[in-house]
Write a protein that holds these residues in place. Structure first.
Motif, short mmCIF file in Angstrom:
data_model
loop_
_atom_site.label_atom_id
_atom_site.label_comp_id
_atom_site.label_asym_id
_atom_site.label_seq_id
_atom_site.Cartn_x
_atom_site.Cartn_y
_atom_site.Cartn_z
N TYR A 1 40.72 48.36 33.92
CA TYR A 1 41.95 47.70 33.47
C TYR A 1 41.78 46.21 33.19
O TYR A 1 42.39 45.65 32.29
N MET B 1 43.59 43.02 30.15
CA MET B 1 44.78 42.28 30.57
C MET B 1 45.10 41.13 29.63
O MET B 1 46.28 40.83 29.38
N TYR C 1 46.89 42.63 26.80
CA TYR C 1 48.20 43.12 27.23
C TYR C 1 49.19 41.96 27.35
O TYR C 1 50.32 42.03 26.85
N GLY D 1 38.09 52.61 30.41
CA GLY D 1 39.38 51.94 30.31
C GLY D 1 39.92 51.86 28.90
O GLY D 1 41.14 51.87 28.69
N PHE E 1 43.42 53.12 29.86
CA PHE E 1 44.42 52.06 29.98
C PHE E 1 45.39 52.10 28.81
O PHE E 1 46.60 51.89 28.99
N ARG F 1 48.24 54.39 31.12
CA ARG F 1 48.24 53.21 31.97
C ARG F 1 48.86 53.49 33.34
O ARG F 1 48.32 53.10 34.37
N LEU G 1 46.49 55.62 35.43
CA LEU G 1 45.31 54.85 35.84
C LEU G 1 45.64 53.93 37.01
O LEU G 1 44.91 53.88 38.01
N LEU G 2 46.75 53.20 36.91
CA LEU G 2 47.13 52.27 37.98
C LEU G 2 47.52 53.01 39.26
O LEU G 2 47.27 52.52 40.36
N CYS H 1 44.31 53.90 40.85
CA CYS H 1 43.77 52.68 41.48
C CYS H 1 44.41 52.46 42.85
O CYS H 1 43.72 52.09 43.82
#
Length: 416
Positions: A27, A31, A34, A151, A155, A159, A162-163, A166
């Protein structure tokens, strides 16, 4: 020191850090894009300057905690905090909340590493330390190589999932540390530190003592200079390759040609760097394990500087690959030696704080490094790469008086 002889603490953390670092790189590289899409490039650029600054303070605090309450509680605090932040990030529908969670994850990560490095030093002999640090560095870079590739799909398309994964991975790693890992801060140090009152003022007094250590201050200064050069891989070098390396054949067979240029050429160069790190960190560490710390740090700075400087004279992708091999060799020689040096030089009762303070060289280097982009508006590539080379040569020069000072300060063991 072979794997089967490792302490269980090291085995658990090596596997856990490999997995968590891979998810981190699934990820993290995305960022900037994003937040640029969410807030605009100008605001995102300013926003992304905040995490490194907070990371500096978090690193120092993590080192203090590692020596005050122990390595294990500090790592558990880090992992539990990052789990909460990943969960907030996953379920958030606000870019502002996402940004705050991202900062929280960065702070938690910075808390972890001084305790982690101190624990490696606690559990290894001076003879084995370079190889163990090199193994951990290899595992981290396996994550750097695999994470962005995975990713780029997960991602963008999944998303939330994935988070959420994590979050779960961080919790599982925290549970593994809680049940399987034993504290390594010496009992005598822990008993002595438990008598001290917890105090932020006391923490900064401790670091003031460390930075009054002339040898350590010189080490940080030399490290900042070479860190500025290291950070140019995805700063000025990326800009140079994008602007000057035009489409050209990388491979061909008969009428078939595979061309690279600009951003794609940069991707291939970074891919080569990551592959070399994964494949050769351990062999290079073993080849150079009988070199003194001084000679290893000096030659690594010189190799990195010249590898970077030679790029100014070519736009041929294969010659650039050769430059990348030279500078990566410098990186591979330096990393385990730098970590091992701090382990040997630092007093046992302040090892975590020294590890935390040592990380400042990278944080400060990362903060200064973007100046190369501004300088490039007025100087040619030879001029910019020449400044980068000069920084590495000054760094190499500083290591020579540094090691002459060590016996006078009573840390003979650091001069291998």
């Amino acid at each position: 020191m072979v794997w089967r002889t490792w302490d269980l603490n090291l085995k658990v953390r090596l596997v856990g850090e490999l997995i968590t670092h891979t998810f981190f790189w699934m990820y993290f590289p995305f960022m900037a894009l994003y937040f640029s899409d969410s807030f605009g490039k100008d605001i995102a650029g300013i926003m992304l300057m905040v995490p490194p600054l907070l990371g500096m303070m978090s690193n120092l605090f993590g080192g203090y905690l590692a020596d005050k309450v122990g390595r294990k509680p500090t790592m558990l605090l880090s992992l539990c905090t990052s789990s909460v932040m990943f969960a907030i990030f996953a379920f958030s529908s606000s870019p502002v909340v996402d940004y705050l969670a991202f900062i929280g994850i960065g702070i938690a990560s910075s808390l972890y590493w001084p305790a982690s490095s101190a624990m490696v030093a606690d559990l290894t002999t001076e003879e084995d330390r370079r190889v163990v640090f090199a193994t951990f560095y290899t595992a981290m870079n396996m994550g750097v190589v695999a994470g962005p590739v995975l990713g780029s799909f997960f991602f963008v398309n999944y998303r939330f999932e994935l988070l959420l994964i994590c979050t779960i991975v961080e919790l599982i790693f925290a549970a593994s540390i809680f049940f399987l890992i034993k504290e390594t801060l010496p009992a005598t140090v822990r008993a002595e530190r438990s008598k001290e009152r917890f105090s932020i003022t006391q923490q900064f007094k401790g670091y003031a003592v460390i930075f009054r250590d002339k040898v350590f201050a010189l080490y940080i200064g030399a490290g900042v200079l070479v860190a500025i050069a290291f950070m140019q891989l995805d700063m000025y070098m990326a800009l140079y390759v994008k602007e000057h390396v035009h489409d050209q054949p990388l491979m061909w067979w008969g009428d078939w040609t595979f061309t690279v240029g600009g951003t794609s050429a940069f991707g291939w160069l970074m891919g080569l760097n990551g592959l070399l790190v994964v494949l050769f960190t351990l062999p290079v560490t073993k080849w150079f394990q009988h070199w003194s710390d001084r000679n290893s740090l000096v030659i690594s700075s010189v190799l990195y500087g010249f590898g970077m400087f030679l790029m100014a004279f070519t736009t041929n992708i294969w010659l650039l690959f050769g430059c990348m091999v030279i500078l990566t060799l410098g990186e591979l020689i330096r990393t385990p030696v730098a970590q091992s040096f701090i382990s040997k030089y630092s007093p046992e009762d302040a090892r975590g704080q020294y590890m935390g303070a040592s990380s400042l060289q990278f944080s400060i280097g990362r903060f200064i490094a973007p100046m190369s982009i501004s300088i490039s508006q007025w100087l040619s590539p030879v001029g910019v790469f020449g400044i980068i080379l000069a920084l590495t040569l000054i760094s190499a020069y500083l290591y020579i008086p540094l090691f002459r000072m060590i016996p006078e300060d009573g840390h003979d063991s650091a001069h291998s």
